[in-house]
Write a protein that holds these residues in place. Sequence first.
Motif, PDB file in Angstrom:
ATOM      1  N   VAL A 162       6.024  92.938  12.176  1.00 25.06           N
ATOM      2  CA  VAL A 162       5.672  93.252  13.563  1.00 25.06           C
ATOM      3  C   VAL A 162       4.274  92.727  13.884  1.00 25.06           C
ATOM      4  CG1 VAL A 162       5.255  95.115  15.212  1.00 25.06           C
ATOM      5  CG2 VAL A 162       7.212  95.250  13.657  1.00 25.06           C
ATOM      6  N   LEU A 163       3.324  92.948  12.971  1.00 18.28           N
ATOM      7  CA  LEU A 163       1.963  92.461  13.192  1.00 18.28           C
ATOM      8  C   LEU A 163       1.919  90.942  13.296  1.00 18.28           C
ATOM      9  CD1 LEU A 163       0.060  94.809  10.707  1.00 18.28           C
ATOM     10  CD2 LEU A 163      -0.090  94.876  13.209  1.00 18.28           C
ATOM     11  N   GLU A 164       2.732  90.256  12.488  1.00 19.45           N
ATOM     12  CA  GLU A 164       2.740  88.788  12.517  1.00 19.45           C
ATOM     13  C   GLU A 164       3.258  88.246  13.839  1.00 19.45           C
ATOM     14  OE1 GLU A 164       4.993  87.673   9.107  1.00 19.45           O
ATOM     15  OE2 GLU A 164       3.299  87.865   7.723  1.00 19.45           O
ATOM     16  N   ARG A 165       4.072  89.042  14.556  1.00 21.29           N
ATOM     17  CA  ARG A 165       4.563  88.621  15.871  1.00 21.29           C
ATOM     18  C   ARG A 165       3.600  89.014  16.997  1.00 21.29           C
ATOM     19  NH1 ARG A 165       9.454  90.906  13.747  1.00 21.29           N
ATOM     20  NH2 ARG A 165       9.218  92.701  15.143  1.00 21.29           N
ATOM     21  N   GLY A 190      -4.644  95.491   5.672  1.00 22.57           N
ATOM     22  CA  GLY A 190      -5.900  95.092   6.296  1.00 22.57           C
ATOM     23  C   GLY A 190      -5.938  95.260   7.800  1.00 22.57           C
ATOM     24  N   CYS A 191      -4.903  95.873   8.385  1.00 26.77           N
ATOM     25  CA  CYS A 191      -4.890  96.069   9.835  1.00 26.77           C
ATOM     26  C   CYS A 191      -5.673  97.329  10.196  1.00 26.77           C
ATOM     27  CB  CYS A 191      -3.457  96.172  10.354  1.00 26.77           C
ATOM     28  SG  CYS A 191      -2.527  97.556   9.656  1.00 26.77           S
ATOM     29  N   GLU A 192      -6.021  97.428  11.453  1.00 26.06           N
ATOM     30  CA  GLU A 192      -6.701  98.616  11.952  1.00 26.06           C
ATOM     31  C   GLU A 192      -5.654  99.683  12.249  1.00 26.06           C
ATOM     32  OE1 GLU A 192      -8.882  99.920  16.068  1.00 26.06           O
ATOM     33  OE2 GLU A 192      -9.389  97.940  15.233  1.00 26.06           O
ATOM     34  N   ALA A 225      -3.012  94.345  20.028  1.00 25.13           N
ATOM     35  CA  ALA A 225      -2.423  93.580  18.930  1.00 25.13           C
ATOM     36  C   ALA A 225      -3.333  93.660  17.702  1.00 25.13           C
ATOM     37  CB  ALA A 225      -2.234  92.128  19.351  1.00 25.13           C
ATOM     38  N   GLY A 226      -2.702  93.777  16.546  1.00 26.33           N
ATOM     39  CA  GLY A 226      -3.454  93.896  15.300  1.00 26.33           C
ATOM     40  C   GLY A 226      -3.646  95.325  14.850  1.00 26.33           C
ATOM     41  N   GLN A 227      -3.277  96.289  15.703  1.00 32.51           N
ATOM     42  CA  GLN A 227      -3.385  97.705  15.343  1.00 32.51           C
ATOM     43  C   GLN A 227      -2.026  98.247  14.901  1.00 32.51           C
ATOM     44  OE1 GLN A 227      -4.997  99.638  18.862  1.00 32.51           O
ATOM     45  NE2 GLN A 227      -7.091  99.455  18.067  1.00 32.51           N
ATOM     46  N   LEU A 228      -2.097  99.273  14.059  1.00 31.83           N
ATOM     47  CA  LEU A 228      -0.928 100.061  13.664  1.00 31.83           C
ATOM     48  C   LEU A 228      -1.164 101.485  14.139  1.00 31.83           C
ATOM     49  CD1 LEU A 228       1.557 101.004  11.965  1.00 31.83           C
ATOM     50  CD2 LEU A 228       0.022 101.072   9.984  1.00 31.83           C
TER      51      LEU A 228
END
Length: 353
Positions: A162-165, A190-192, A225-228
Motif C-alpha cells: 500500500v505504501l509503495e502505491r 521505516g514509515c511514520e 502518503a507515507g504514513q501508516l
Amino acid sequence: MGGEHEARGVATWDEGFHLPGTGLWLDARKPVAFAFGSDGFGEARGDRIVATPETVRFLKRRRSKPSFLPSPVRRPFALGEADVTLLPAGTMPGAAQLLVRWRGTTVLYFRRVLPESVGLGEPLEAPAANAVLVDAPGGLAPQACVRRADTLESIRKWVEAVLERSEIPVVLAEPLAAAPLLVSKLGALGCEMRLHSLVYETVRVYAALGLPVERAWPLAGRPRAGQLLVLPWGDPRRPADRDPATASASALRLLGRALGPVDASAGLPRLRLAVVHDGGAPPPADMHPDESFLLSLSAGVPELVAHIQRTGADEVLLSPKTPAVVGNVLRDLGTTRVQRVGPPEQLDLTVRG
C-alpha cells in the motif's frame, strides 16, 4: 441461574473460580475482597489484586480503586494454607498463570495463554499439575491457529505494498495486545506511524517495558502518503465496544474525525483498510475492508488442549464460557475427569469407569 457451584473440592465457581483455604478469587467478574488478575485486560474485580508488576502497570492506567500486590513470576509466596506462584502465560508483558500447591494437590489456573512466542510476553510455561482450571474468554476461535509469524509477515507485506502505491494503509486492531505488536513489527518498514490515543497510550506502556517501538506518534491532522494509521478495533474499557459491529462503527468514526472535511481538490491519497481480528468476532458482513487478517494472541482450542495435556493433569475444570469442545476433545484423548462448571450450563463430562 446463580450462586456458588462446587467443583470436586478443588475450586468453586461464582463469576470466577475461587480457591478454598486461600480467600483468593481468580479473575472474578464480581466485586470480591481479594483477586488474582491474570493480565492487563483487567477483568478481575477486587479490593486487592495480586498480579505481576507489568500487569499492575497496565491496570493502574485504567483503575485507581484497587490496591495492588505485585508479585514477579516464578517467585513463590504463602497465601493461607497454600504456596502460590505466578508463571508466564506467553500473551502480553506480565500475563500470568497461577500455580497453587495446597492440601497435597497442585492446581494450575489460566485465562489467556499463548504457546507461540510473538515477542510480547515471556514464553508460556506448562508446569506439572494434578488439576487445571480453565477460564478461557468467550468467542474463542475454534479452528487451529496458523503460525502467527506468517500472519505478521502477511500484514507487513500488505502495508508495504500500500505504501509503495503512495496510498495510506489503515489498520484496525485490538488495542491492548495486537496493535502494540503490529506497531513494533511494522516499525521496520521505516514509515511514520500515527496511532489513535488509546493505541498510543498502550504502546507507551509497552515501550517502557522494553518493547522496541520506532517512529510512532499520536494521530493528529490529516493523514498523508507515507504514513501508516493504527486504530483500535473496539475499546476494552467499554464492553459494548468489543462487539464487532460496534467496534467497526467506532473505528470508522475515528477515521472520519482524523480525515476531517474531505476536499476533492486537495488530492488526498486513497486509504486502504485492513482489519486484524482474532477469529472469534470477525468483521460484520456490511463492512468491506480491503484486507482481513486472522491474528489470535490467545490459544485456540487445539492449543488449549495441548497446553493442558502438557501439565499431565488428570482433572480439568472448565468455566461456563470456555468452549465445550475443549472438554470433548480432552475426553476423547483420555482425560477421564473433565467438568464444565457453573451457569449457564452445568454439564458433567466425567467418564466413570
